[in-house]
Design a protein around this motif. Structure first.
Motif, PDB file in Angstrom:
ATOM      1  N   GLY B  24       0.836  -1.203   0.000  1.00  0.00           N
ATOM      2  CA  GLY B  24       0.000   0.000   0.000  1.00  0.00           C
ATOM      3  C   GLY B  24       0.865   1.245   0.000  1.00  0.00           C
ATOM      4  N   VAL B  25       1.889   1.250   0.855  1.00  0.00           N
ATOM      5  CA  VAL B  25       2.767   2.407   0.955  1.00  0.00           C
ATOM      6  C   VAL B  25       3.486   2.662  -0.367  1.00  0.00           C
ATOM      7  CG1 VAL B  25       4.932   3.170   1.981  1.00  0.00           C
ATOM      8  CG2 VAL B  25       3.109   2.312   3.436  1.00  0.00           C
ATOM      9  N   PHE B  26       3.908   1.590  -1.000  1.00  0.00           N
ATOM     10  CA  PHE B  26       4.615   1.735  -2.263  1.00  0.00           C
ATOM     11  C   PHE B  26       3.751   2.462  -3.295  1.00  0.00           C
ATOM     12  CE2 PHE B  26       5.734   0.312  -6.510  1.00  0.00           C
ATOM     13  CZ  PHE B  26       7.098   0.565  -6.534  1.00  0.00           C
ATOM     14  N   PHE B  27       2.504   1.995  -3.418  1.00  0.00           N
ATOM     15  CA  PHE B  27       1.641   2.601  -4.440  1.00  0.00           C
ATOM     16  C   PHE B  27       1.233   4.019  -4.062  1.00  0.00           C
ATOM     17  CE2 PHE B  27       1.142  -1.860  -5.699  1.00  0.00           C
ATOM     18  CZ  PHE B  27       1.568  -1.696  -7.011  1.00  0.00           C
ATOM     19  N   LEU B  28       1.097   4.259  -2.753  1.00  0.00           N
ATOM     20  CA  LEU B  28       0.804   5.611  -2.307  1.00  0.00           C
ATOM     21  C   LEU B  28       1.923   6.548  -2.728  1.00  0.00           C
ATOM     22  CD1 LEU B  28      -0.670   5.657   1.273  1.00  0.00           C
ATOM     23  CD2 LEU B  28      -1.365   6.936  -0.740  1.00  0.00           C
ATOM     24  N   ALA B  29       3.147   6.115  -2.469  1.00  0.00           N
ATOM     25  CA  ALA B  29       4.289   6.944  -2.826  1.00  0.00           C
ATOM     26  C   ALA B  29       4.338   7.142  -4.337  1.00  0.00           C
ATOM     27  CB  ALA B  29       5.578   6.303  -2.326  1.00  0.00           C
ATOM     28  N   GLU B  30       3.933   6.107  -5.076  1.00  0.00           N
ATOM     29  CA  GLU B  30       3.862   6.227  -6.536  1.00  0.00           C
ATOM     30  C   GLU B  30       2.895   7.321  -6.950  1.00  0.00           C
ATOM     31  OE1 GLU B  30       5.090   4.279  -9.360  1.00  0.00           O
ATOM     32  OE2 GLU B  30       6.654   4.075  -7.828  1.00  0.00           O
ATOM     33  N   ALA B  31       1.808   7.443  -6.149  1.00  0.00           N
ATOM     34  CA  ALA B  31       0.759   8.376  -6.529  1.00  0.00           C
ATOM     35  C   ALA B  31       1.127   9.824  -6.250  1.00  0.00           C
ATOM     36  CB  ALA B  31      -0.539   8.023  -5.789  1.00  0.00           C
ATOM     37  N   LEU B  32       2.187  10.021  -5.459  1.00  0.00           N
ATOM     38  CA  LEU B  32       2.592  11.400  -5.201  1.00  0.00           C
ATOM     39  C   LEU B  32       2.946  12.077  -6.519  1.00  0.00           C
ATOM     40  CD1 LEU B  32       4.935  11.135  -2.073  1.00  0.00           C
ATOM     41  CD2 LEU B  32       2.629  12.016  -2.197  1.00  0.00           C
ATOM     42  N   ALA B  63       5.106  -0.749 -12.790  1.00  0.00           N
ATOM     43  CA  ALA B  63       5.097  -0.551 -11.345  1.00  0.00           C
ATOM     44  C   ALA B  63       5.254  -1.876 -10.594  1.00  0.00           C
ATOM     45  CB  ALA B  63       3.798   0.135 -10.926  1.00  0.00           C
ATOM     46  N   TRP B  64       4.598  -2.942 -11.097  1.00  0.00           N
ATOM     47  CA  TRP B  64       4.666  -4.241 -10.411  1.00  0.00           C
ATOM     48  C   TRP B  64       6.098  -4.735 -10.300  1.00  0.00           C
ATOM     49  CZ3 TRP B  64       1.083  -5.895  -7.478  1.00  0.00           C
ATOM     50  CH2 TRP B  64      -0.240  -5.564  -7.741  1.00  0.00           C
ATOM     51  N   HIS B  65       6.810  -4.490 -11.377  1.00  0.00           N
ATOM     52  CA  HIS B  65       8.188  -4.915 -11.443  1.00  0.00           C
ATOM     53  C   HIS B  65       9.017  -4.224 -10.378  1.00  0.00           C
ATOM     54  CE1 HIS B  65      11.727  -6.164 -13.996  1.00  0.00           C
ATOM     55  NE2 HIS B  65      10.933  -7.234 -13.929  1.00  0.00           N
ATOM     56  N   ARG B  66       8.827  -2.902 -10.303  1.00  0.00           N
ATOM     57  CA  ARG B  66       9.591  -2.123  -9.328  1.00  0.00           C
ATOM     58  C   ARG B  66       9.200  -2.482  -7.907  1.00  0.00           C
ATOM     59  NH1 ARG B  66       8.157   3.129 -10.144  1.00  0.00           N
ATOM     60  NH2 ARG B  66       6.800   2.579 -11.886  1.00  0.00           N
TER      61      ARG B  66
END
Lengths: 277, 314, 502
Positions: B24-32, B63-66
């Motif tokens: 969750g945190v990863f994708f949140l940070a992605e959304a910044l 994104a999944w890869h990262r």
């Protein structure tokens, strides 16, 4: 009954609610009426002066502190109210369905993701989410709703669950009543007491989050006048011009304390009416 | 459910929670808004440079890869490099953890005796002036934002009266403990209010219960009745509330560090968010979330041990 | 030797006497019963022996325990008066183990022998010879009977002169009651005076030497047990005795070969992973009245709820007039719902507290009989009126009606569906003796009027004897006895006494 009537006497009401009422009324009135009576004159003076034709001095860029205070309450109060209302609008129906369903799978599907949300500290979620699009009120509202959602859904679900185990619900089922009628006609009504007890906490919780977000710089946009943002921006001048910090901080604390005390009084009166009836 | 199987189930939930929260945190940070390339490019947003940076940082990968790469590295204790400075994320977190641990640890150590004392005191004098004072104060301050309370206290005690230092700038927390007084006091306010209210309510319930009346009739001393029979019943709900307290502590620490300029995890997080330093944000989020999960776990298990009649927790 | 002497005790709160001019005495080893309904002042009288009184109350008269005067400023020395409250489970601290609490009490009283020894002695005196097994347990891990004996042991450790037992049989099944009688008799045998507060005349008959009948705070009649219960003088005593000892109902005009209303075949049901009903088969014929009895946890309520559709069963089948019923209530048709109706133990909880009672009662006729609203309402008014609830009364919310009224309204609500089988779950528990007797009369009359079959779940043998034609005795999820009322009741008495000996 007798107790209820006694409290209906205006004098007693005034006395019982005087302190919490005043604590709530001052910040709320300032927040709602303030922008109307605030002056449009935005000429800047020297930063952080005391006096000099300003009631409470000037702020970090030389604006009049009192004028900023008049302008800066609305965002806090409105965002907190809207966020609280939205939380209940979403959480109560979800909790009602999860609590009333006899389908374990549906219940789990609703509740498990919320467990996950609870594992994220709320201030962390606030900082991360609100900074995705800082300065947009709807984003802040959405974040506050999301933070409060797990708790309110849990409370509603627990209330619905215990109410739907009551014989009254079974009696209605044996009468062939529909689920919607049972849910809205009885379970939702019986849940009101539990939800009312939670409302005060939830609303002050929303005030807390909205104000803290603005203080940390992820709430309102930098151009907006806002009490919490004032506290943040003016604290560099705390030693020369404390009013620019103290005034908005005091109003936020008053609002928070007043709401808590007022809701507590109200719940106690309701409980006493219930006993008397 | 027996205690061991409860603990096993509860631990399993925690073990699942941590990686899910990490995702969750990863994708949140992605959304910044903006990404690492934009951050590094800084004041010179030349699209060509950004494109090169993206390529070099692997940001054009899906994104999944990262996420997979990041999780794998995180498992080995590697959260990458800060985008802003030359240091590694683990290094930054390690050096900021000290002050935060000191603040939070001191608060936790003081929290339990203070709130039990306050709650028992209020319950013993139920209805008295002292009780009303304690009850309405704890009720009112229950959700007052720390930043507002903190700055009001600083204004009075540090700026006007000059009894205590206003910030921690320029001193170390350990060499000058006076610096800690206001931050710890403000951090304690909210949790003490909620815990002492619970203890008070639990004590009053227990004192009115049939089992307390029963041992009182038998002739046990009031002190024994109060502390050996009533208090254990009052403590259980408070222990469960402790789990919520950790959430408040994390929030409080972030705000308090900002006010008092303590170089801890909270300050680091606020700075990282402002600078869009994604790896640091992600690393800190993992630290905070894992702590929350662990404390929740401990509180749930403790509550379960202390209340033998409890049904299966959640 | 007189241990307790109460003379002209009056307890006044405001202008009302909760207890007025009560006198009695109890000798060592003697058992005196204060008989009366809840609110008759027996508990207030008994608590005066401990020097306790309701807040704001004024006590007059003389109370002497073991030779010294007791009043609100002079409680008797710790341990002299033992008090066993009504619900022993509430008197045990849920988070403290049995052993440490007993040792704590034993240490308080001192004495020659070691603490552990005195604890085990007290447990033995309380009829728990294997008490050491329980010392590490928490109260909720004990059965109701064991909890009661642990509370008794709390009191016996202090070697009391007097023991007060407040409604000791409330909510207990026949086996525990029989054991309790043994325990109290054994305690009296050790020379301890016992004051029994109860409305259970059977218990009084089995134990008491003297009886004091209390009604609205006054002692209306007193004397040796046999005299008072054998030849009662006062109006109230006569009513109490008549209400408790009802004559068995006349044998039924049951046609054994008629089609059963409901047949249950090899039914299995359970909670979570555990089966609590095993392989139950039974038939209920038209107009039959059967009682299902058994201790709590025997599965009797689960069986009834399976039939009504409130608890989904796992295996087997339930036939209604030869048609199989779904285990799930929502899969049953309106006419199937109408044919089996259920009256709940807690009448107040079975009504929606936000809607007037009349509207709720009328919904049955509207929904299950398809009547228009006005006609449904008229039927409900009529039905309630016949059971003595006026329309003006029934248009109120449930909160302002009494428990007895609500129970009758619940009966009307069920019968408006014109059911073929009416299931009543412990509907008399929680009502006082006289209301209880009225309700049984109403139920009998109702069954005769409507011609439905009746299934009554109870643990009260008086209900069984007064109402049922046939009895099913359940234990551990199985039917262990099935027969005519008189036979089974006799058998149960026997089993109860066996159970206490074993």
């Amino acid at each position: 009954m007798r107790v209820a009537r006694r409290y209906a006497v205006p004098g007693v009401l005034v006395r019982r609610y005087a302190v919490p009422g005043m604590l709530v009324a001052v910040p709320v009135l300032l927040a709602l009426v303030g922008p109307v009576i605030a002056s449009d004159d935005t000429t800047k003076d020297v930063a952080f002066v005391l006096g000099g034709g300003h009631w409470f001095g000037t702020d970090f860029v030389g604006r009049d502190v009192w004028n900023e205070v008049l302008l800066g309450g609305r965002s806090l109060v409105v965002v907190a109210v809207v966020a609280t209302v939205c939380t209940y609008l979403i959480a109560v129906p979800v909790g009602l369905v999860a609590g009333m369903t006899r389908n374990r799978l549906l219940d789990e599907a609703v509740m498990r993701p919320l467990d996950l949300l609870l594992a994220v500290p709320s201030m962390l979620m606030l900082l991360l989410l609100a900074s995705v699009a800082p300065g947009i009120p709807w984003v802040l509202i959405g974040v506050v709703v999301l933070i409060n959602l797990p708790d309110v859904v849990r409370i509603s679900r627990a209330a619905a669950l215990s109410v739907s185990a009551r014989p009254a619900v079974e009696a209605m089922r044996l009468q062939g009543e529909s689920r919607i009628r049972i849910g809205l006609g009885y379970v939702a009504r019986a849940m009101r007491r539990t939800l009312a007890a939670d409302l005060g906490t939830r609303f002050t919780g929303a005030i807390y989050l909205v104000a803290s977000a603005s203080f940390l710089g992820v709430g309102v946009s930098p151009q907006t006048s806002d009490w919490a943002a004032m506290v943040d921006r003016n604290r560099t001048g705390l030693f020369v011009q404390p009013w620019a910090v103290v005034l908005p901080a005091l109003l936020i604390v008053m609002l928070s304390i007043g709401v808590n005390l007022a809701f507590d009084r109200w719940l106690r009166d309701r409980a006493m009416e219930g006993v008397a009836r | 459910m027996t205690l061991p199987s409860y603990v096993a189930r509860r631990t399993l939930l925690g073990v699942i929670q941590v990686p899910l929260v990490m995702c969750g945190v990863f994708f949140l940070a992605e959304a910044l808004p903006g990404d690492a390339a934009v951050t590094i490019a800084g004041d010179n947003p030349d699209p060509a440079i950004i494109a090169v940076l993206r390529e070099r940082l692997g940001l054009n990968e899906p994104a999944w890869h990262r996420l997979g790469d990041w999780l794998a590295a995180a498992l080995h204790g590697d959260f990458g490099q800060s985008l802003v400075g030359p240091r590694s994320v683990v290094d930054i977190i390690a050096s900021a953890a000290g002050p935060t641990l000191l603040l939070a640890g001191l608060t936790l150590v003081l929290l339990i005796p203070l709130s039990v004392g306050l709650g028992v005191l209020a319950a013993n004098r139920e209805g008295s002036r002292l009780d009303r004072l304690i009850t309405s104060t704890t009720l009112g301050l229950y959700s007052a934002p720390e930043f507002a309370m903190g700055l009001l206290i600083v204004t009075v005690f540090a700026v006007q009266l000059r009894w205590l230092p206003p910030t921690a700038v320029g001193t170390s927390l350990l060499s000058n403990p006076a610096v800690l007084v206001i931050p710890v006091f403000v951090l304690l306010l909210r949790p003490i209010c909620s815990l002492s209210r619970l203890i008070r309510a639990g004590m009053i319930d227990a004192q009115r219960s049939e089992y307390v009346r029963h041992v009182r009739r038998i002739g046990l001393s009031p002190t024994r009745v109060r502390f050996a029979h009533a208090l254990p019943n009052a403590v259980t709900p408070a222990i469960q509330q402790l789990a919520r307290t950790i959430d408040w502590l994390v929030g409080g620490v972030i705000v308090i560090e900002a006010i008092f300029v303590v170089p801890g995890l909270g300050t680091t997080l606020v700075q990282a968010v402002a600078a869009r330093d994604l790896p640091v944000i992600q690393g800190l989020a993992v630290v905070f979330a894992t702590t929350t999960v662990l404390v929740n776990l401990a509180a749930d298990v403790a509550a379960r041990v202390l209340s033998p009649t409890a049904e299966a927790g959640r | 030797m007189t241990v307790v002497d109460v003379r002209s005790l009056t307890v006044r709160v405001g202008s009302r006497d909760i207890v007025s001019d009560v006198s009695f005495s109890v000798g060592a080893g003697e058992i005196v019963a204060l008989v009366g309904e809840s609110g008759s002042g027996k508990t207030t009288t008994a608590l005066a022996l401990l020097g306790e009184s309701p807040s704001g109350a004024q006590l007059t008269g003389q109370v002497e325990v073991a030779g010294s005067t007791v009043d609100s400023s002079n409680s008797p020395p710790a341990g002299v008066v033992g008090y066993i409250p009504q619900h022993p489970s509430a008197a045990l601290n849920p988070v403290r183990r049995i052993g440490p609490v007993l040792r704590e009490i034993a240490r308080l009283h001192g004495g020659g022998s070691p603490v552990q020894q005195r604890v085990l002695d007290a447990l033995r005196q309380a009829q728990m010879p294997d008490g050491s097994r329980f010392l590490r347990r928490y109260p909720h891990q004990l059965s109701g009977g064991q909890q009661q004996r642990v509370v008794l042991a709390h009191e016996l450790v202090g070697q009391p002169k007097v023991l007060i037992a407040d409604e000791p049989t409330t909510g207990q099944d026949a086996v525990i009651r029989a054991q309790l009688i043994e325990e109290l008799r054994a305690v009296a045998g050790q020379g301890i005076a016992i004051l029994l507060l109860t409305h259970d005349l059977e218990l009084v008959r089995a134990l008491a030497d003297h009886v004091l009948v209390m009604h609205r705070g006054s002692a209306v009649e007193s004397g040796p047990c046999l005299d008072v219960l054998g030849t009662p003088q006062h109006q109230y005593t006569i009513r109490l005795i008549n209400a408790a000892g009802r004559n068995p109902a006349a044998p039924p005009p049951v046609l054994e070969e008629s089609t059963p209303v409901v047949s249950v075949r090899r039914l299995v049901a359970g909670h979570r992973r555990v089966d609590t009903l095993h392989d139950i088969s039974l038939e209920i014929r038209p107009r039959d009245r059967i009682a299902i009895v058994g201790r709590s946890g025997s599965g009797k309520t689960t069986l009834a709820r399976c039939i009504a559709g409130l608890h989904p069963f796992r295996q087997g089948e339930i036939l209604l007039w030869s048609t199989p019923l779904s285990p799930l209530l929502r899969r049953r048709s309106f006419s199937q719902l109408a044919r089996i109706q259920y009256v709940f133990q807690d009448a107040r909880a079975s009504f929606n507290e936000f809607v007037p009672v009349l509207d709720q009662v009328a919904r049955t006729a509207e929904r299950l009989r398809g009547l228009p609203r006005a006609e449904a309402r008229a039927r409900a008014v009529d039905g309630l009126d016949r059971l003595g609830i006026a329309e003006a009364n029934a248009t109120r919310l449930p909160g302002s009606m009494s428990g007895g009224e609500l129970q009758r309204a619940a009966l009307v609500r069920a019968t408006l569906a014109e059911p073929d089988l009416l299931i009543c779950d412990e509907i008399t528990s929680g009502l006082d003796t006289v209301t209880h007797a009225d309700l049984l009369d109403v139920l009998g009359k109702l069954q005769e009027d409507t011609g439905c079959a009746l299934m009554v779940i109870t643990h009260d043998l008086a209900v069984v004897a007064g109402l049922a034609h046939g009895v099913l005795l359940m234990d551990d999820g199985r039917i262990v006895e099935h027969g005519r009322t008189a036979d089974v009741v006799a058998l149960m008495h026997e089993e109860a006494s066996l159970g206490s000996a074993g």
